[in-house]
Enzyme design. Structure first.
Site, PDB file in Angstrom:
ATOM      1  CG  ASP A 234      -0.260  -0.163   2.525  1.00 13.90           C
ATOM      2  OD1 ASP A 234       0.906  -0.591   2.548  1.00 13.90           O
ATOM      3  OD2 ASP A 234      -0.890   0.134   3.562  1.00 13.90           O
TER       4      ASP A 234
ATOM      5  CD  GLU B 150      10.203  -1.452  11.189  1.00 12.89           C
ATOM      6  OE1 GLU B 150      10.112  -1.567  12.436  1.00 12.89           O
ATOM      7  OE2 GLU B 150       9.218  -1.236  10.450  1.00 12.89           O
TER       8      GLU B 150
HETATM    9  N1  UDP Z   1      -0.357  -8.003   5.253  1.00 14.08           N
HETATM   10  C1  UDP Z   1      -0.500  -9.392   5.156  1.00 14.08           C
HETATM   11  N2  UDP Z   1      -1.436 -10.023   5.956  1.00 14.08           N
HETATM   12  C2  UDP Z   1      -2.236  -9.346   6.844  1.00 14.08           C
HETATM   13  C3  UDP Z   1      -2.077  -7.943   6.936  1.00 14.08           C
HETATM   14  C4  UDP Z   1      -1.127  -7.315   6.146  1.00 14.08           C
HETATM   15  O1  UDP Z   1       0.188 -10.029   4.363  1.00 14.08           O
HETATM   16  O2  UDP Z   1      -3.051  -9.986   7.541  1.00 14.08           O
HETATM   17  C5  UDP Z   1       0.619  -7.321   4.387  1.00 14.08           C
HETATM   18  C6  UDP Z   1       0.058  -6.106   3.641  1.00 14.08           C
HETATM   19  O3  UDP Z   1      -0.467  -6.498   2.382  1.00 14.08           O
HETATM   20  C7  UDP Z   1       1.260  -5.187   3.519  1.00 14.08           C
HETATM   21  C8  UDP Z   1       2.079  -5.534   4.775  1.00 14.08           C
HETATM   22  O4  UDP Z   1       1.642  -6.805   5.220  1.00 14.08           O
HETATM   23  O5  UDP Z   1       2.034  -5.454   2.367  1.00 14.08           O
HETATM   24  C9  UDP Z   1       1.900  -4.504   5.889  1.00 14.08           C
HETATM   25  O6  UDP Z   1       0.522  -4.403   6.215  1.00 14.08           O
HETATM   26  P1  UDP Z   1      -0.218  -2.992   6.350  1.00 14.08           P
HETATM   27  O7  UDP Z   1       0.126  -2.163   5.180  1.00 14.08           O
HETATM   28  O8  UDP Z   1      -1.645  -3.235   6.640  1.00 14.08           O
HETATM   29  O9  UDP Z   1       0.508  -2.426   7.648  1.00 14.08           O
HETATM   30  P2  UDP Z   1       0.686  -0.936   8.166  1.00 14.08           P
HETATM   31  O10 UDP Z   1       0.703  -0.014   7.003  1.00 14.08           O
HETATM   32  O11 UDP Z   1      -0.476  -0.723   9.047  1.00 14.08           O
HETATM   33  O12 UDP Z   1       1.978  -0.997   8.889  1.00 14.08           O
HETATM   34 MN    MN Z   2       0.797  -0.195   5.026  1.00 15.04          MN
END
Ligand code: UDP
Ligand code: MN
Length: 258
Positions: free
Chosen positions: A135, A220
């Site tokens: 995203d 990280e």
């Molecule tokens: N993701 C995943 N499984 C989940 C939730 C998230 O594979 O149940 C993936 C999502 O597609 C993205 C990454 O993990 O590539 C980080 O997730 P997200 O962007 O929702 O996290 P945030 O932006 O809140 O840190």
């Molecule tokens: Mn994200």
């Protein structure tokens, strides 16, 4: 060209091998916006020379949606799968930060890389690893900046941690700390989108992987502590924002039923 070739000669390697490969590791999971997110990424990556996209679906088996999308995209790719164990999976009502997201999938990508390079002579090992969530928003420049990473490079990330920009503190080209507001005492106080790792260096540290139970914001750090000290970090794209931690709004589908 790459996009056309993907249709004519599926799985041909259209990468420009005169520059180091960037291995992009992307966890992804099914939701209504998934296809839109991956389409946007595909179109960015088509414009990056020598990029190998490692996509790991958070699912029991690979979906037709992701398989077809990657087949038609034109970016050199590897499609894997790794389901997050149910007890660690984020529920509909959980706060998004309450459980790690994409962690099992990133490790699966890393294990795949270790396997691929196992036993190869050092002169055949090259490239850089980058974790790219599905995203975020990526400029083309960020890939050119990270391409020549020696060990671990770091740079600013936009729209994250409650700020316009989180960035490494840099003095005379050396990283001295972190210009962040949220949890500033973390040893590596940066977002997943803000660093890249040299493949050879990664392979020389067999313990380097993500941990499954860590304090919020320490993912990280858990990974990078195996790879470098603060002093060893390479600062790139100083004072520029080349990647943004954008987040896609949950889509309103209330009228679908009707
Ligand atoms: N993701 C995943 N499984 C989940 C939730 C998230 O594979 O149940 C993936 C999502 O597609 C993205 C990454 O993990 O590539 C980080 O997730 P997200 O962007 O929702 O996290 P945030 O932006 O809140 O840190
Ligand atoms: Mn994200």
């Amino acid at each position: 060209m790459k996009h056309k070739l993907a249709r004519l000669e599926p799985r041909s390697n259209t990468n420009d091998k005169s520059v180091p490969t960037i291995y992009v590791i992307t966890p992804t999971y099914y939701r209504p916006v998934q296809k839109a997110e991956l389409t946007r990424m595909c179109h960015t990556f088509l414009l990056v020379p020598n990029l190998h996209w490692i996509v790991i679906e958070d699912a029991k088996s690979n979906s037709k949606l992701v398989t077809d999308l990657l087949n038609n995209c034109g970016v050199v790719y590897t499609l894997l799968k790794e389901e997050t164990p149910p007890e660690q999976k984020l529920g509909e009502k959980d706060k998004n930060w309450s459980k790690p997201r994409g962690v099992h999938q990133r490790n699966t990508g890393l294990f795949w890389l270790r396997d691929v390079f196992r036993g190869l002579p050092p002169n055949q090992i090259e490239g850089v690893i980058y974790f790219a969530d599905d995203d975020n928003t990526y400029s083309l420049e960020v890939f050119e900046e990270m391409r020549y990473t020696q060990k671990v490079s770091v740079w600013p990330v936009g729209l994250v941690g409650g700020l316009m920009v989180e960035k490494p503190k840099v003095s005379n080209n050396k990283v001295t700390g972190w210009d962040v507001s949220w949890a500033p005492n973390r040893p590596f106080a940066l977002d997943m989108a803000g660093f890249a790792v040299n493949v050879k260096h990664f392979l020389s540290k067999p313990k380097a992987k993500f941990a499954y139970h860590v304090k919020r914001g320490y993912q990280e750090t858990e990974f990078l502590k195996h790879l470098v000290t603060l002093e060893e970090l390479e600062s790139i794209a100083e004072n520029r924002v080349l990647v943004w931690h954008t987040r896609t709004e949950k889509v309103d589908l209330r009228l679908e039923q009707k």
